[in-house]
Design an enzyme around this catalytic site. Sequence first.
Site, PDB file in Angstrom:
ATOM      1  N   HIS A   4     -15.940  10.636-110.871  1.00 20.94           N
ATOM      2  CA  HIS A   4     -15.545  11.947-110.352  1.00 20.94           C
ATOM      3  C   HIS A   4     -15.448  11.878-108.828  1.00 20.94           C
ATOM      4  CE1 HIS A   4     -16.785  14.389-114.036  1.00 20.94           C
ATOM      5  NE2 HIS A   4     -17.390  13.232-114.252  1.00 20.94           N
ATOM      6  N   TYR A  27     -23.769  21.337-115.027  1.00 21.83           N
ATOM      7  CA  TYR A  27     -23.261  20.160-115.739  1.00 21.83           C
ATOM      8  C   TYR A  27     -23.086  20.554-117.195  1.00 21.83           C
ATOM      9  CZ  TYR A  27     -22.893  15.369-117.496  1.00 21.83           C
ATOM     10  OH  TYR A  27     -22.463  14.216-118.121  1.00 21.83           O
ATOM     11  N   ASP A  63     -19.401  20.245-112.872  1.00 23.53           N
ATOM     12  CA  ASP A  63     -18.609  19.506-113.844  1.00 23.53           C
ATOM     13  C   ASP A  63     -18.635  20.328-115.123  1.00 23.53           C
ATOM     14  OD1 ASP A  63     -17.542  17.861-115.744  1.00 23.53           O
ATOM     15  OD2 ASP A  63     -18.982  16.229-115.468  1.00 23.53           O
TER      16      ASP A  63
END
Length: 263
Positions: free
Chosen positions: A253, A111, A152
């Site tokens: 997402h 992340y 991500d």
Amino acid sequence: MRITTWNVNSVKQRLAHLLAFLAEAQPDVVCLQELKCVDDAFPRTEIEEAGYVVATHGQKAFNGVALLARRPLPLQEIRRGLPGDASDEQARYIEAVIPTATVPVRVASIYLPNGNPVATPKYDYKLAFMRRLQAHAVALRTREEVLVLAGDYNVIPEPEDVADPAAWTSDALFLLQTRAAFRALLNEGFTDALRACDGRPGVYSFWDYQAGCWPRNQGIRIDHLLLSPQALDRLVSASVQKHLRGLDKPSDHVPVTVELDLG
């Protein structure tokens, strides 16, 4: 082996969607981001009852990453936290090895920091994190393993990865310096799995909750799976599970999945 990355934007709020996805798609490995809970609050029982083993690296209210592996696959050599800065307490990286009948597969759930506002230490932290990730990726690549760096990334790599490039030119996700750091990582021998399979513009993985972005398809592609050469040799397909953005109370997402042939 099917490997999925998904920023669930609160695993507790999105648990029903996650369990439905596991039942429907039956991915072998799932990389989750933005858990927004500590390890003890992760819905481990429900995930295990769905047939998965779990490794988490959580943080209260913010960040948090996890790896899920479908039984009988185990998770071994678990690393929590990205090396290179012992003072970094943000839960943004977890890595493990998944042994298989043919070759071991090393997978990381990442992340990467957002970095906004740009003229603040938040952007400095983003770039420093990217440098650390590049250094660690290079070290892992020398092992010549099947390696997937998924997550991500909070990086829009190219103009074709955003519906309205002009709206993002000053954003930390699309700044030239950010994109250059992402290309530097790719240039170390990694391949963007989705782009290796699908070169079309307009393939997105994130639609903001605001301003009707979803119905107007004003999306961006920021969720990526980067493959080592050994993983690329085994790449079968890569796809975006776009339909999940249309669910009731979805994450902003959607999952992105690669399939590798480990035979």
